[in-house]
Scaffold this active site. Structure first.
Site, mmCIF file in Angstrom:
data_model
loop_
_atom_site.group_PDB
_atom_site.id
_atom_site.type_symbol
_atom_site.label_atom_id
_atom_site.label_comp_id
_atom_site.label_asym_id
_atom_site.label_seq_id
_atom_site.Cartn_x
_atom_site.Cartn_y
_atom_site.Cartn_z
ATOM 1 C CE LYS A 187 13.627 -62.544 -31.275
ATOM 2 N NZ LYS A 187 14.263 -60.945 -30.816
ATOM 3 C CB SER A 223 13.039 -59.757 -27.844
ATOM 4 O OG SER A 223 13.968 -59.093 -29.181
ATOM 5 C CB SER A 272 16.884 -58.324 -28.790
ATOM 6 O OG SER A 272 16.409 -57.164 -28.463
#
EC number: 6.3.5.7
Length: 486
Positions: A79, A154, A178
């Protein structure tokens, strides 16, 4: 079968028998990305030169008979809020579009020690603020199961990359769901470890008392491998827990006989899609068939979780994002009139709408005259939520429910309705507020889209969470389902 549909142990056997090279694995990853990422949008940056260099070094080591690490040769994604030396880290924001870190996050160092190959940085909601990946400043990621639907957020890019077969695993970060919510939406496995189990050093902070890094994979066994590689105390992280790290793989023995499961009635109330509820109840029947017992329980303060979370997370974001001022790094407004103008214009031009919304909310909640009414009350609610879990865990080993109240929604459907978007995290936020470990595993399809089953454990009892998830997985085939894109 795709190489990335194989289990880690199968890949390692092929490497050991010289049936496969790390370079071949790496090239397969880049080919898959080239073929699919113009549709999926899972990556913001690729580490092509660095990955190929890593692969060549590992192949040389394999040829010489050197010792192989836990994740030897496996292509993985990160990420884009985990800093990587020499590889741009943007947090999905225009503010950091020119930021090239000069050091690696602890988890990046641990992955290198485990000898995985870093393929690139995954798309995400800006500064991890969002539940659909539509808040990325660059482009939205899309769900490989249906390109008109969101992958969740996210960590949407991380989940989409695994679901699309672009990488073998990815790391995401989970503040209020997330990792788990996008894993559920994309039909993969996502684990949020106990707060403090995995170092946050080098993770760009959103809400420091909630953020936690965890793995996203296609099956539970591989999740255990990745967790084994990244867990552990880090003196550079003041919130890192100094606990013994067990052998997570040894927990995957399939034995759940006599396991006591609590099922919160609050997780099946208004807003839960009937098909999602049906799939979760079917999963509980599978646990029954394996000798586990379950009973309805209550987590009475669940209704306060979303409000408490968004006050606390936004307050911490307001403080953490104050460092982005246009002076030290990131974008800088051109020709400012004075210092205040530099701050104002740099932040106005660099941050997106959702980030600004949360900074404003957090600053208000922390301001003089409102602190006790909002921030303090939210902290008190957080304590009550944690006590709810503590009381249930006095009688039960695990808590099980849906990961998300619905399946993935359409792109653009909720982007202008923040409150509805926030309520998608109703099942994951309480777990984050309590700092507990939880995993999402696929438990079926509803109208062709994946449904996630959430298994919640006691603090640092990842072995029990993984054991239950693995036992369920071994008695079902849901984890073997693949999107049409694959």
């Amino acid at each position: 079968m795709s190489l990335f549909d194989m289990r880690l142990s199968e890949i390692h056997n092929r490497l050991a028998n010289k049936e496969l090279s790390v370079s071949e694995l790496t090239e397969a990853s880049f080919r898959r990305i080239a073929d699919t990422d113009h549709k999926v949008g899972a990556f913001l940056a690729l580490n092509e030169d660095g990955a190929r260099k890593q692969a060549a070094e590992l192949d040389a080591q394999l040829a010489s008979g050197g010792e192989r690490g836990l994740l030897f040769g496996l292509p993985g994604g990160l990420k884009d809020n985990m800093v990587t030396e020499g590889l741009r880290t943007t947090c999905g924001s225009r503010f950091l579009e020119n930021y090239d870190p000069i050091y690696d996050a602890t988890v990046v160092q641990k992955l290198r020690k485990a000898q995985s190959v870093t393929i690139g940085k995954n798309n995400m909601d800006e500064f991890a603020m969002g539940g659909s990946n539509e808040n990325s400043a660059y482009r939205p990621a899309r769900n490989p199961w249906n390109l008109e639907r969101v992958p969740g957020g996210s960590s949407g890019g991380s989940a989409a990359a695994v679901a699309a077969g672009q990488v073998y695993f990815s790391l995401g970060s989970d503040t209020g769901g997330s990792i788990r919510q996008p894993a559920a939406y994309c039909g993969v496995v996502g684990l949020k470890p106990t707060y403090g189990l995995v170092s946050r050093f080098g993770l760009v902070a959103f809400a420091s008392s909630l953020d936690q890094i965890g793995p996203i994979t296609k099956n539970v066994e591989d999740t255990a491998y990745v967790l084994q590689a990244i867990a552990g105390h880090d003196e550079r992280d003041s919130t890192s827990a100094d606990v013994n790290i067990p052998d997570y793989l040894s927990a995957l023995n399939g034995d759940v006989k006599g396991l006591r499961i609590g099922v919160p009635k609050e997780y099946f109330g208004e807003g839960i899609d009937p098909q999602v509820k049906e799939k979760v109840l079917e999963a509980l029947k599978v646990f029954e068939s394996m000798g586990a017992v379950w009973e309805e329980v209550s987590l009475p303060h669940t209704d306060y979780a979303v409000a408490a979370y968004y006050l606390l997370a936004s307050s911490e974001a307001s403080s953490n994002l104050a460092r982005f001022d246009g002076v030290r790094y990131g974008v800088r407004a051109e020709n400012p009139a004075n210092l205040l103008d530099l701050y104002r214009r740099s932040r106005s031009e660099g941050f997106g709408a959702e980030v600004k919304r949360r900074i404003m909310l957090g600053t208000y909640a922390l301001s003089s005259g409102y602190y006790d009414a909002y921030y303090k009350k939210a902290q008190q609610a957080r304590t009550l939520i944690k006590r709810d879990f503590d009381q249930v865990f006095e009688q039960f080993d695990l808590i099980i429910g849906p990961t998300a109240p619905t399946t993935a929604f359409k792109l653009g459907e909720q982007i202008n309705d923040p409150l509805t978007m926030y309520l998608n995290d109703i099942c994951t936020i309480p777990v984050s507020l309590a700092g507990l470990p939880a995993i999402s595993v696929p438990c079926g399809l509803a109208d062709g889209m994946p449904v996630g089953l959430q298994i919640i454990g006691k603090p640092f009892d990842e072995p029990a969470v993984l054991r239950a998830a693995h036992a369920y997985e071994s008695h079902t085939e849901h984890h073997n389902s693949r999107p049409a894109l694959s």
